[in-house]
Design an enzyme around this catalytic site. Structure first.
Site, PDB file in Angstrom:
ATOM      1  CG  HIS A 137      -2.123  -0.817   1.122  1.00 19.07           C
ATOM      2  ND1 HIS A 137      -2.130  -2.137   1.466  1.00 19.07           N
ATOM      3  CD2 HIS A 137      -3.380  -0.529   0.675  1.00 19.07           C
ATOM      4  CE1 HIS A 137      -3.334  -2.653   1.247  1.00 19.07           C
ATOM      5  NE2 HIS A 137      -4.112  -1.691   0.759  1.00 19.07           N
TER       6      HIS A 137
ATOM      7  CE  LYS B 242      -3.839  -0.498   4.923  1.00 18.14           C
ATOM      8  NZ  LYS B 242      -5.120   0.096   5.324  1.00 18.14           N
TER       9      LYS B 242
HETATM   10  P1  NAD Z   1      -7.541   9.625   5.092  1.00 14.37           P
HETATM   11  O1  NAD Z   1      -6.663   9.873   6.274  1.00 14.37           O
HETATM   12  O2  NAD Z   1      -7.179  10.222   3.778  1.00 14.37           O
HETATM   13  O3  NAD Z   1      -9.054  10.071   5.430  1.00 14.37           O
HETATM   14  C1  NAD Z   1      -9.672   9.945   6.692  1.00 14.37           C
HETATM   15  C2  NAD Z   1     -10.458  11.229   6.923  1.00 14.37           C
HETATM   16  O4  NAD Z   1     -11.279  11.094   8.097  1.00 14.37           O
HETATM   17  C3  NAD Z   1      -9.568  12.462   7.133  1.00 14.37           C
HETATM   18  O5  NAD Z   1      -9.913  13.460   6.198  1.00 14.37           O
HETATM   19  C4  NAD Z   1      -9.905  12.899   8.554  1.00 14.37           C
HETATM   20  O6  NAD Z   1      -9.866  14.311   8.701  1.00 14.37           O
HETATM   21  C5  NAD Z   1     -11.342  12.378   8.673  1.00 14.37           C
HETATM   22  N1  NAD Z   1     -11.827  12.326  10.063  1.00 14.37           N
HETATM   23  C6  NAD Z   1     -11.150  11.944  11.177  1.00 14.37           C
HETATM   24  N2  NAD Z   1     -11.960  12.098  12.257  1.00 14.37           N
HETATM   25  C7  NAD Z   1     -13.150  12.571  11.815  1.00 14.37           C
HETATM   26  C8  NAD Z   1     -14.378  12.928  12.460  1.00 14.37           C
HETATM   27  N3  NAD Z   1     -14.536  12.812  13.790  1.00 14.37           N
HETATM   28  N4  NAD Z   1     -15.395  13.356  11.674  1.00 14.37           N
HETATM   29  C9  NAD Z   1     -15.248  13.486  10.345  1.00 14.37           C
HETATM   30  N5  NAD Z   1     -14.116  13.176   9.696  1.00 14.37           N
HETATM   31  C10 NAD Z   1     -13.079  12.715  10.425  1.00 14.37           C
HETATM   32  O7  NAD Z   1      -7.620   8.031   4.975  1.00 14.37           O
HETATM   33  P2  NAD Z   1      -8.171   7.143   3.755  1.00 14.37           P
HETATM   34  O8  NAD Z   1      -7.029   6.681   2.909  1.00 14.37           O
HETATM   35  O9  NAD Z   1      -9.320   7.832   3.102  1.00 14.37           O
HETATM   36  O10 NAD Z   1      -8.675   5.854   4.551  1.00 14.37           O
HETATM   37  C11 NAD Z   1      -9.642   5.958   5.588  1.00 14.37           C
HETATM   38  C12 NAD Z   1      -9.952   4.564   6.132  1.00 14.37           C
HETATM   39  O11 NAD Z   1     -10.553   3.754   5.107  1.00 14.37           O
HETATM   40  C13 NAD Z   1      -8.704   3.778   6.590  1.00 14.37           C
HETATM   41  O12 NAD Z   1      -9.058   2.995   7.725  1.00 14.37           O
HETATM   42  C14 NAD Z   1      -8.406   2.881   5.401  1.00 14.37           C
HETATM   43  O13 NAD Z   1      -7.680   1.724   5.725  1.00 14.37           O
HETATM   44  C15 NAD Z   1      -9.814   2.546   4.970  1.00 14.37           C
HETATM   45  N6  NAD Z   1      -9.951   2.085   3.565  1.00 14.37           N
HETATM   46  C16 NAD Z   1     -10.851   1.086   3.366  1.00 14.37           C
HETATM   47  C17 NAD Z   1     -11.113   0.645   2.081  1.00 14.37           C
HETATM   48  C18 NAD Z   1     -12.178  -0.397   1.868  1.00 14.37           C
HETATM   49  O14 NAD Z   1     -12.454  -0.785   0.722  1.00 14.37           O
HETATM   50  N7  NAD Z   1     -12.842  -0.869   2.934  1.00 14.37           N
HETATM   51  C19 NAD Z   1     -10.431   1.209   0.992  1.00 14.37           C
HETATM   52  C20 NAD Z   1      -9.516   2.240   1.227  1.00 14.37           C
HETATM   53  C21 NAD Z   1      -9.297   2.680   2.537  1.00 14.37           C
END
Ligand code: NAD
Length: 268
Positions: A156, A160
């Protein structure tokens, strides 16, 4: 029309989800939530996601738009997701959860919400990965206990925060379950120094973090004389976002329960 709100709308997945919702005729974009205290509160979420003005401003909590959405899509962090589950259970909302990295205790807490609301929870929302899980089950049943060593390798992007990925763990779990093993007993997450030869039943995990890799997973079944590798490579976050929107449309019509992408896709 299912009305969707996206929590973590300023994140990598949040912005991609805005695009995916706009491309789907069966749903509408009702709102976007950013972190409390964020300088992005009040920003148009279409502009945030680079799709042009949509007339929907980012807010700092689901409460602020409680009457405007049916399904909350959450790709944030474990503590945030659990708080949102409590909110959605109380307000009769449904959820699609993509957040990974939950601890064992957090997973138990999440499971408990299956009695209070309908939600889909999947460490990987891509249709291809969920089909891959089916292929792994078949491969493990056919090969696993005939002297094949099993290793899970994932890569990744450099940002991450959890490892191994939720998808790698899910793949390991599917293989372990198919063979009557558990990751608690047979998972090997670290090899360093004089760690000795591998045992027959262990399931090894290796992690790569580099550059902008969206997500790559390989499960290797290796024995003397041959090696089978089942690989999935995601080249765009859009695959996860489209899966999440599909899950939102599906969960809008479900009764209370904790569902997986296998349920959404009818592969269960
Ligand atoms: P990222 O850090 O880019 O985004 C997370 C966002 O959440 C940030 O913008 C942060 O400001 C926001 N956030 C934090 N606390 C918050 C709150 N209380 N209210 C509103 N927003 C809040 O991360 P990302 O790459 O977008 O990944 C996010 C999650 O999704 C991770 O756990 C990742 O592993 C997971 N993910 C899952 C899949 C899937 O298919 N299930 C795919 C990609 C990523």
């Amino acid at each position: 029309m299912t009305r969707i709100a996206i929590v973590g709308v300023a994140g990598r997945m949040g912005r991609t989800l805005v695009n995916a919702v706009m491309q789907d005729d069966g749903v509408t974009l009702a709102g976007g939530i950013v972190e409390p205290g964020s300088s992005l509160i009040g920003t148009d979420i279409g502009e945030l996601a680079g799709v042009g003005r949509l007339g929907v401003s980012a807010v700092d909590s689901p409460e602020a738009i409680a009457n405007e959405f049916d399904v909350l899509i959450d790709f944030t962090a474990p503590g945030v997701t659990l708080a949102n589950l409590a909110f959605c259970a109380e307000h009769g909302k449904r959820m699609v959860i993509g957040t990974t990295g939950l601890s064992d205790e957090e997973l138990v807490e999440l499971e408990g919400y299956g009695e209070k609301l309908a939600f889909v929870f999947a460490p990987n929302m891509s249709v291809g990965v969920n089909l891959t899980l089916k292929l792994l089950e078949t491969a493990a049943r056919a090969l696993g206990d005939e002297g094949y060593d099993i290793e899970v390798i994932e890569a990744h992007h450099r940002h991450k925060v959890d490892a191994p990925s939720g998808t790698a763990l899910k793949m390991g779990e599917v293989v372990a379950e198919s063979l009557g093993r558990t990751l608690k007993e047979h998972g090997v997450f670290e090899r360093v120094g004089q760690c000795g030869p591998r045992s027959d039943k262990e399931i090894g995990f290796a992690t790569v973090r580099a550059g902008d890799i969206v997500g790559e997973h390989t499960v290797m079944f290796a024995t003397e004389g041959e090696r089978i590798e089942i690989t999935h490579k995601a080249s765009s976050r859009m695959t996860f976002a489209k899966g999440a929107v599909r899950a939102a449309r599906w969960v809008a019509g479900q009764n209370r329960g904790r569902y997986s992408m296998q349920d959404v896709l009818g592969l269960g």
